[in-house]
Every structure is written in C-alpha cells, then in structure tokens.
Design a protein around this motif. Structure first.
Motif, PDB file in Angstrom:
ATOM      1  N   SER A   1      83.623  -2.240   5.635  1.00  8.94           N
ATOM      2  CA  SER A   1      84.873  -2.046   6.755  1.00  8.94           C
ATOM      3  C   SER A   1      83.378  -1.175   7.817  1.00  8.94           C
ATOM      4  O   SER A   1      82.459  -0.747   7.375  1.00  8.94           O
ATOM      5  CB  SER A   1      85.157  -0.457   7.065  1.00  8.94           C
TER       6      SER A   1
ATOM      7  N   SER B   1      82.621  -0.100  11.993  1.00  7.56           N
ATOM      8  CA  SER B   1      82.675   0.845  13.294  1.00  7.56           C
ATOM      9  C   SER B   1      81.953   0.715  13.507  1.00  7.56           C
ATOM     10  O   SER B   1      80.546   1.274  13.396  1.00  7.56           O
ATOM     11  CB  SER B   1      83.538   2.044  12.461  1.00  7.56           C
TER      12      SER B   1
ATOM     13  N   TYR C   1      80.436   3.195  17.046  1.00  5.10           N
ATOM     14  CA  TYR C   1      80.225   4.454  17.999  1.00  5.10           C
ATOM     15  C   TYR C   1      78.995   4.528  19.193  1.00  5.10           C
ATOM     16  O   TYR C   1      78.405   3.713  19.677  1.00  5.10           O
ATOM     17  CB  TYR C   1      79.934   6.135  16.870  1.00  5.10           C
TER      18      TYR C   1
ATOM     19  N   GLU D   1      87.006   0.264  14.967  1.00  4.51           N
ATOM     20  CA  GLU D   1      86.742  -0.356  13.881  1.00  4.51           C
ATOM     21  C   GLU D   1      87.138  -2.011  13.157  1.00  4.51           C
ATOM     22  O   GLU D   1      88.331  -2.304  13.487  1.00  4.51           O
ATOM     23  CB  GLU D   1      87.293   0.619  12.877  1.00  4.51           C
TER      24      GLU D   1
ATOM     25  N   ASN E   1      91.364  -0.444  14.293  1.00  2.38           N
ATOM     26  CA  ASN E   1      91.391   0.456  14.447  1.00  2.38           C
ATOM     27  C   ASN E   1      90.622   0.418  16.372  1.00  2.38           C
ATOM     28  O   ASN E   1      89.549   0.243  16.021  1.00  2.38           O
ATOM     29  CB  ASN E   1      91.090   2.004  14.039  1.00  2.38           C
TER      30      ASN E   1
ATOM     31  N   SER F   1      81.332   1.443   5.403  1.00  2.00           N
ATOM     32  CA  SER F   1      82.152   2.189   4.245  1.00  2.00           C
ATOM     33  C   SER F   1      82.553   1.240   3.740  1.00  2.00           C
ATOM     34  O   SER F   1      82.939   0.172   4.139  1.00  2.00           O
ATOM     35  CB  SER F   1      83.273   3.057   4.486  1.00  2.00           C
TER      36      SER F   1
ATOM     37  N   GLU G   1      85.541   0.354   1.540  1.00  2.00           N
ATOM     38  CA  GLU G   1      86.730   0.332   2.199  1.00  2.00           C
ATOM     39  C   GLU G   1      87.449   1.662   3.620  1.00  2.00           C
ATOM     40  O   GLU G   1      86.594   2.329   4.074  1.00  2.00           O
ATOM     41  CB  GLU G   1      87.666   0.684   0.530  1.00  2.00           C
ATOM     42  N   ARG G   2      88.426   1.512   3.080  1.00  2.00           N
ATOM     43  CA  ARG G   2      89.363   2.038   4.589  1.00  2.00           C
ATOM     44  C   ARG G   2      89.478   3.552   3.532  1.00  2.00           C
ATOM     45  O   ARG G   2      91.020   3.767   4.086  1.00  2.00           O
ATOM     46  CB  ARG G   2      90.148   1.671   4.965  1.00  2.00           C
ATOM     47  N   THR G   3      88.791   5.090   3.086  1.00  2.00           N
ATOM     48  CA  THR G   3      89.382   5.426   2.638  1.00  2.00           C
ATOM     49  C   THR G   3      89.215   7.277   3.705  1.00  2.00           C
ATOM     50  O   THR G   3      89.831   7.848   3.431  1.00  2.00           O
ATOM     51  CB  THR G   3      89.085   5.941   1.537  1.00  2.00           C
ATOM     52  N   GLY G   4      88.479   6.895   4.919  1.00  2.00           N
ATOM     53  CA  GLY G   4      88.473   8.118   5.538  1.00  2.00           C
ATOM     54  C   GLY G   4      87.347   8.795   5.015  1.00  2.00           C
ATOM     55  O   GLY G   4      86.890   9.894   5.286  1.00  2.00           O
ATOM     56  N   ASN G   5      86.099   7.909   3.391  1.00  2.00           N
ATOM     57  CA  ASN G   5      85.074   9.217   3.193  1.00  2.00           C
ATOM     58  C   ASN G   5      83.675   8.883   3.506  1.00  2.00           C
ATOM     59  O   ASN G   5      83.672   7.790   5.243  1.00  2.00           O
ATOM     60  CB  ASN G   5      85.197   7.793   1.876  1.00  2.00           C
ATOM     61  N   GLU G   6      82.869   9.074   3.506  1.00  2.00           N
ATOM     62  CA  GLU G   6      81.609   9.194   3.833  1.00  2.00           C
ATOM     63  C   GLU G   6      81.422   7.565   4.611  1.00  2.00           C
ATOM     64  O   GLU G   6      81.604   6.606   4.140  1.00  2.00           O
ATOM     65  CB  GLU G   6      80.683   9.628   4.004  1.00  2.00           C
ATOM     66  N   GLN G   7      80.350   8.123   5.877  1.00  2.00           N
ATOM     67  CA  GLN G   7      80.108   6.297   6.204  1.00  2.00           C
ATOM     68  C   GLN G   7      78.933   6.214   6.217  1.00  2.00           C
ATOM     69  O   GLN G   7      77.481   7.319   6.463  1.00  2.00           O
ATOM     70  CB  GLN G   7      80.743   6.418   7.965  1.00  2.00           C
TER      71      GLN G   7
ATOM     72  N   PHE H   1      75.825   5.283   8.615  1.00  2.00           N
ATOM     73  CA  PHE H   1      75.300   4.525   9.652  1.00  2.00           C
ATOM     74  C   PHE H   1      73.384   4.535   9.703  1.00  2.00           C
ATOM     75  O   PHE H   1      72.824   4.423   9.496  1.00  2.00           O
ATOM     76  CB  PHE H   1      75.021   5.865  10.770  1.00  2.00           C
TER      77      PHE H   1
END
Lengths: 113, 112
Positions: free
Chosen positions: A31, A33, A35, A48, A56, A94, A96-102, A104
C-alpha cells in the motif's frame, strides 16, 4: 530494510507546467499513500494505491493523479501547476491495508513560481 | 480537510520537564496514531492506540484516548533537546479506508 524513498527531493517548476514525483515503498509493502503538506492546510490525504489500483482518493482536483506499478513503486502527477500546489509531498507505505502505522518517506519539496 | 485540532499549537519547555499535547477529532475511529516530524522532513510513527484501548505506553511516551470525548493526549516524560519537533495526531476511521486524517500539529521546543 531500506526505508521509503522519494525522488526528487526538491523541485522548482513554473505555473502551467506538469510534474511527476516518484516513491519507492519499503520492500514487501503493497500500500502506498500520498499526502500534501502546506502551512495553510496542513497534512491532507491525496490518494492510496494498493495492488496497482487506486483504493481511496482525497478531495483534490483531477489535476492530481497517480499510479502504482507491479513492484509497488508509485508515481504522482500534477498537471497545469498552480502557485498553490507548492508544498511538501509525502509518500507513505504500509504492509497491507490494515489501518496500522504507515512509514513515510522524506518528501519532495515542490515550489511553483 | 483535517480531521481535528491539536493544542497547544506551540509548546516550549526546559529539558527534563514533561510535555503534554492534546488532540481532538470529529468522527468515529478505528485507531489513533501519533507521529513526529523534524523540520519539514518525513513523519515518524510513534505510537498507535486502538479505539477499545484507554491508555498505552512506549518508553517515555504515554498516550490516552477518550472516545466519548473524541480526544487523545500524548505525554512525553523527561524531555530531551532531541524531542524538539512537530507532533501530529492522526486518525483512521471506521470506514475501512487506510488513509490517515491528521490534526493541526503541536510544535514542541525543548530548551537545553
């Protein structure tokens, strides 16, 4: 493992031009993303990508686009640059798309004159 | 648009003191994360707290989460000059999307 890398680190463009920024995620991360960070608007999500598909998208005009390659590397493109596009563009990866830490990258500082 | 607000916007303390930063957010979340940014560089992940957790520790960091008030706080104990940076809270919403919604950030200066 090597961290997230972004190229170029600094860029100066003129209004009306287009620009392509590149991001290489941590090896194995799927993944990516993007910003945008500006003093006025802060940190805002652009889009993303996961498995070469945009999953997204944030609230940015169509001049902002991106893509992801089969090796998970990603590029973002901004066409018809405006002065307000001057910003620090950050890429994050990241596993996977788990919403855990990214994780940068250092960012690309784009200045539009 | 950003997810929430942080306060204070700027904080200046002496080395060895504790620093507390607060974050408020607007929608239901999956988790809340804190990141540090040194002077216009990339962000570094510090700690993640899930919506069903109330407190979490990591070294000199302590994070609390109050989902009823939609707020979180980050406490850095025994601060060091190297802690000088901007600190951002970021939320992941319950929608399943992977993106982070960032707060406005707190600029922390630790004076040696």
């Amino acid at each position: 493992k090597a961290g997230v890398t972004q190229t170029p680190r600094y860029l100066i463009k003129t209004r009306g031009q287009q620009v392509t920024l590149s991001c290489s995620p941590i090896s194995g991360h799927r993944s990516v993303s993007w910003y945008q960070q500006t003093p006025g608007q802060g940190l805002q999500f652009l889009f993303e990508y996961f498995s070469e598909t945009q999953r997204n998208k944030g609230n940015f005009p169509g001049r902002f686009s991106g893509r992801q390659f089969s090796n998970s590397r990603s590029e973002m493109n901004v066409s018809t640059l405006e002065l307000g596009d001057s910003a620090l563009y950050l890429c994050a990866s990241s596993l996977e798309r788990t919403g855990n830490e990214q994780y940068f990258g250092p960012g690309t500082r784009l200045t539009v004159t | 648009s950003q997810q929430g607000e942080e306060d204070p916007q700027a904080l200046s303390i002496q080395e060895g003191e504790n620093a507390t930063m607060n974050c408020s957010y607007k929608t239901s979340i999956n988790n809340l994360q804190w990141y540090r940014q040194n002077s216009g560089r990339g962000l570094v992940h510090l700690i993640l707290i899930r919506s069903n957790e109330r407190e979490k520790h990591s070294g000199r960091l302590r994070v609390t989460l109050d989902t009823s008030k939609k707020s979180s706080s980050l406490l850095i104990t025994a601060s060091r000059a190297a802690d000088t940076a901007s600190y951002f809270c970021a939320t992941v919403r319950k929608t399943g999307a992977n993106n982070l919604f960032f707060g406005t950030g707190t600029r922390l200066t630790v004076i040696p």
